[in-house]
Design an enzyme around this catalytic site. Structure first.
Site, short mmCIF file in Angstrom:
data_model
loop_
_atom_site.label_atom_id
_atom_site.label_comp_id
_atom_site.label_asym_id
_atom_site.label_seq_id
_atom_site.Cartn_x
_atom_site.Cartn_y
_atom_site.Cartn_z
NE ARG A 1 -31.55 -15.83 -44.00
CZ ARG A 1 -32.16 -16.84 -43.39
NH1 ARG A 1 -31.47 -17.90 -43.01
NH2 ARG A 1 -33.45 -16.78 -43.14
NE ARG B 1 -36.24 -16.11 -46.36
CZ ARG B 1 -36.12 -17.19 -45.60
NH1 ARG B 1 -35.12 -18.03 -45.80
NH2 ARG B 1 -36.98 -17.46 -44.66
NE ARG C 1 -40.70 -23.45 -39.89
CZ ARG C 1 -39.81 -23.16 -40.83
NH1 ARG C 1 -39.58 -23.98 -41.83
NH2 ARG C 1 -39.13 -22.04 -40.76
NE ARG D 1 -38.69 -16.59 -40.44
CZ ARG D 1 -37.56 -16.43 -41.13
NH1 ARG D 1 -37.13 -15.24 -41.44
NH2 ARG D 1 -36.88 -17.49 -41.50
CE LYS E 1 -34.25 -24.65 -39.89
NZ LYS E 1 -34.22 -23.30 -39.30
P1 AMP Z 1 -37.71 -21.11 -43.86
O1 AMP Z 1 -37.04 -20.70 -45.11
O2 AMP Z 1 -37.57 -22.57 -43.57
O3 AMP Z 1 -37.32 -20.25 -42.68
O4 AMP Z 1 -39.29 -20.86 -44.08
C1 AMP Z 1 -39.80 -19.58 -44.36
C2 AMP Z 1 -41.28 -19.52 -44.07
O5 AMP Z 1 -41.97 -20.50 -44.87
C3 AMP Z 1 -41.66 -19.85 -42.64
O6 AMP Z 1 -41.56 -18.72 -41.78
C4 AMP Z 1 -43.10 -20.33 -42.81
O7 AMP Z 1 -43.98 -19.24 -43.02
C5 AMP Z 1 -43.02 -21.11 -44.12
N1 AMP Z 1 -42.67 -22.53 -43.90
C6 AMP Z 1 -41.54 -23.19 -44.30
N2 AMP Z 1 -41.57 -24.46 -43.93
C7 AMP Z 1 -42.75 -24.64 -43.27
C8 AMP Z 1 -43.35 -25.75 -42.62
N3 AMP Z 1 -42.74 -26.94 -42.54
N4 AMP Z 1 -44.58 -25.55 -42.06
C9 AMP Z 1 -45.20 -24.37 -42.10
N5 AMP Z 1 -44.68 -23.27 -42.68
C10 AMP Z 1 -43.46 -23.41 -43.26
#
Ligand code: AMP
Length: 221
Positions: free
Chosen positions: A131, A164, A92, A175, A17
């Site tokens: 990654r 990360r 989400r 996740r 994404k």
């Molecule tokens: P991502 O980089 O989008 O995979 O986000 C990494 C982490 O940030 C996720 O596993 C959540 O802990 C948090 N996070 C990111 N976006 C959201 C969201 N829209 N709602 C809740 N937690 C989020």
């Protein structure tokens, strides 16, 4: 002025994404909104929000809707979001989807299209654990499929590449669980509105981008 275009990109963690959202935003002149990047920035600044979010993120849990919602709403009312946005990692949950619709409605906008990057779970774990990303400029690499020219160093800006914390295998599995429980139901919702476009995210990144562009082109034409 042309009408703003608002595009949600949905899919499991590690579906690509972030990479695709950046390219789409550049191609269509939209603001790329990654709530994950925004939250990681808050964590690295050690802000109050960052401190609150960190525990959830490290466990692979969702940060509470309210915290993320405030961040999003502020950004959407800003000038940079006026031409439209690509939402990467938001919404989400159904509550986040409702908030996005509300905020967009205040701006006389709505989600125009939702792009679903479909990648099977078994591929996800291999992808995410390999990654690496650049904390300085956000560029993303993979130890097998997208290696930087010099190991551990960002091609774009020369900063060191890091993994990360939440890309470790155990956290990735959590996740994925959270994705299937809370986020995947949104696919049905967008499908019932007739705005869901599914793209096979297992293809090569350039191929995925071409297909996403096609799906977008039909909307923006
Ligand atoms: P991502 O980089 O989008 O995979 O986000 C990494 C982490 O940030 C996720 O596993 C959540 O802990 C948090 N996070 C990111 N976006 C959201 C969201 N829209 N709602 C809740 N937690 C989020």
């Amino acid at each position: 002025m042309t009408r703003a275009l608002d595009v949600v990109i949905l899919g499991p963690p590690g579906a690509g994404k972030g990479t695709q959202a950046k390219r789409l935003a550049a191609a269509f002149d939209l603001l790329h909104i990654s709530t994950g990047d925004m939250l990681r920035e808050e964590v690295s600044k050690a802000s109050g929000l960052g401190a609150e979010a960190k525990g959830y993120m490290d466990r692979g849990d969702l940060v509470p809707d309210e915290l993320v919602g405030k961040m999003l709403s502020k950004l959407l009312h800003g000038r940079r979001a006026a031409l439209g946005c690509v939402y990467d990692g938001y919404p989400r949950t159904p509550a986040q989807e409702a908030l996005l619709e509300d905020v967009l409605a205040e701006l006389n906008r709505r989600v125009d299209v939702t792009l679903y990057l479909n990648v099977p779970d078994k591929e996800i774990v291999a992808r995410i654990t390999g990654r690496r990303s650049c904390r300085a400029c956000g560029a993303i690499y993979h130890v097998v499929t997208q290696r930087p020219k010099k190991e551990g160093v960002c091609d774009a800006c020369g900063a060191p590449l890091t993994q990360r914390d939440d890309d470790r295998e155990q956290v990735v599995r959590e996740r994925l669980k959270v994705y299937h429980k809370h986020t995947a139901p949104l696919l049905e919702l967008y499908k019932s509105r007739g705005i869901l476009r599914e793209v096979d995210g297992s293809a090569a990144p350039d191929e995925v981008f071409t297909r996403l562009r096609e799906a977008m082109g039909k909307v923006s034409a």
